[in-house]
Design an enzyme around this catalytic site. Sequence first.
Site, PDB file in Angstrom:
ATOM      1  N   GLY A  22       1.004  -1.062  -0.145  1.00 57.85           N
ATOM      2  CA  GLY A  22       0.190   0.146  -0.106  1.00 57.85           C
ATOM      3  C   GLY A  22       0.768   1.283   0.156  1.00 57.85           C
ATOM      4  O   GLY A  22       2.132   1.244  -0.015  1.00 57.85           O
ATOM      5  N   GLU A  46      -2.030  -8.524  -5.057  1.00 59.33           N
ATOM      6  CA  GLU A  46      -1.131  -9.324  -5.608  1.00 59.33           C
ATOM      7  C   GLU A  46      -0.177  -8.541  -6.544  1.00 59.33           C
ATOM      8  O   GLU A  46       1.136  -8.846  -6.684  1.00 59.33           O
ATOM      9  CB  GLU A  46      -1.791 -10.741  -6.491  1.00 59.33           C
ATOM     10  CG  GLU A  46      -0.747 -11.563  -7.119  1.00 59.33           C
ATOM     11  CD  GLU A  46      -0.960 -11.316  -8.715  1.00 59.33           C
ATOM     12  OE1 GLU A  46       0.072 -11.960  -9.269  1.00 59.33           O
ATOM     13  OE2 GLU A  46      -1.830 -10.695  -9.169  1.00 59.33           O
ATOM     14  N   ILE A 129       0.078   1.025  12.557  1.00 60.24           N
ATOM     15  CA  ILE A 129      -0.009   2.490  11.810  1.00 60.24           C
ATOM     16  C   ILE A 129      -1.469   3.098  11.810  1.00 60.24           C
ATOM     17  O   ILE A 129      -2.359   2.391  11.398  1.00 60.24           O
ATOM     18  CB  ILE A 129       0.387   2.471  10.211  1.00 60.24           C
ATOM     19  CG1 ILE A 129       2.026   1.978  10.243  1.00 60.24           C
ATOM     20  CG2 ILE A 129       0.457   3.795   9.757  1.00 60.24           C
ATOM     21  CD1 ILE A 129       2.959   2.727  11.066  1.00 60.24           C
ATOM     22  N   LYS A 133      -7.639  10.551  12.035  1.00 60.78           N
ATOM     23  CA  LYS A 133      -9.026  10.396  12.239  1.00 60.78           C
ATOM     24  C   LYS A 133      -9.454   9.417  13.273  1.00 60.78           C
ATOM     25  O   LYS A 133     -10.697   9.570  13.378  1.00 60.78           O
ATOM     26  CB  LYS A 133      -9.533   9.931  10.801  1.00 60.78           C
ATOM     27  CG  LYS A 133      -9.259  10.852   9.457  1.00 60.78           C
ATOM     28  CD  LYS A 133      -9.588  10.171   8.097  1.00 60.78           C
ATOM     29  CE  LYS A 133      -9.258  11.183   7.317  1.00 60.78           C
ATOM     30  NZ  LYS A 133      -7.980  11.677   7.200  1.00 60.78           N
ATOM     31  N   VAL A 171      -1.966  11.569   3.720  1.00 60.95           N
ATOM     32  CA  VAL A 171      -0.835  11.111   3.172  1.00 60.95           C
ATOM     33  C   VAL A 171      -1.218  11.364   1.796  1.00 60.95           C
ATOM     34  O   VAL A 171      -2.179  11.305   1.079  1.00 60.95           O
ATOM     35  CB  VAL A 171      -0.883   9.578   3.415  1.00 60.95           C
ATOM     36  CG1 VAL A 171       0.312   9.155   2.570  1.00 60.95           C
ATOM     37  CG2 VAL A 171      -0.656   9.249   4.701  1.00 60.95           C
TER      38      VAL A 171
END
Length: 172
Positions: A22, A46, A129, A133, A171
Site C-alpha cells: 500500500g 497481488e 499505523i 482520524k 498522506v
Amino acid sequence: MLTHKSRRFLENKRIMIIGGAGSIGSELARQVYKINPNICIWDNNESGLFDITQELSGTTPLLADIRDIQEVVKYLTQYKPDIIYHCGAYKHVPLLEQFPEAAMKNNIQGTQNILITASKLGIKKVVFISTDKAVEANCIMGKTKAIGESMCQKVSGSSKTKCIVVRFGNVL
C-alpha cells in the site's frame, strides 16, 4: 531520514510489513530496506506485492489476508518476525462509509487477528499505523482505527508483546 536510534531498532531483526504494497507500507518498506533488507512484505494485493518485492530484491513476499486467522497464525509462526509494522487497513473514507462491514472486517478483525497471534507467539513489537482520524472519530475509518489503537493498548498492557501506535495525518 532515519535516526541512529531507529537504525539500532531495525538492525539484525526480522521485519514484517503488513500492508506492505500500500501507499504507507511500500514507502515504509523502502525506508526499512535501506537499513535491513531482511523484510517479509505481506499484502493481499497481488500486483502491488509483486511490484514492491521486485523493486526491493531479496525481500520475502507474502500473499495472504489478515482477516483469515488460520493464515495469520501460519505465517506469523513460519516467519517469526521480531517486529511487525501493521499498515494493512482500508483507508478511503467515502468508500468505507458505503461499506462499513468491510471496514470492520479488515481494520478491526484483521488487526485483532494480528495482535492476538503476535501476543500468543511472543513477538516482541507491533507498530500499528493509525490515523489522525482516530482522534474524536466521526467516520467509519476513524472509528475502526480508534478501536485498533485500543486493542493495541490492551495487548501491550497484558502481554510481552509491546505495541506502538503511530498516527499519520493526510498522506499524499
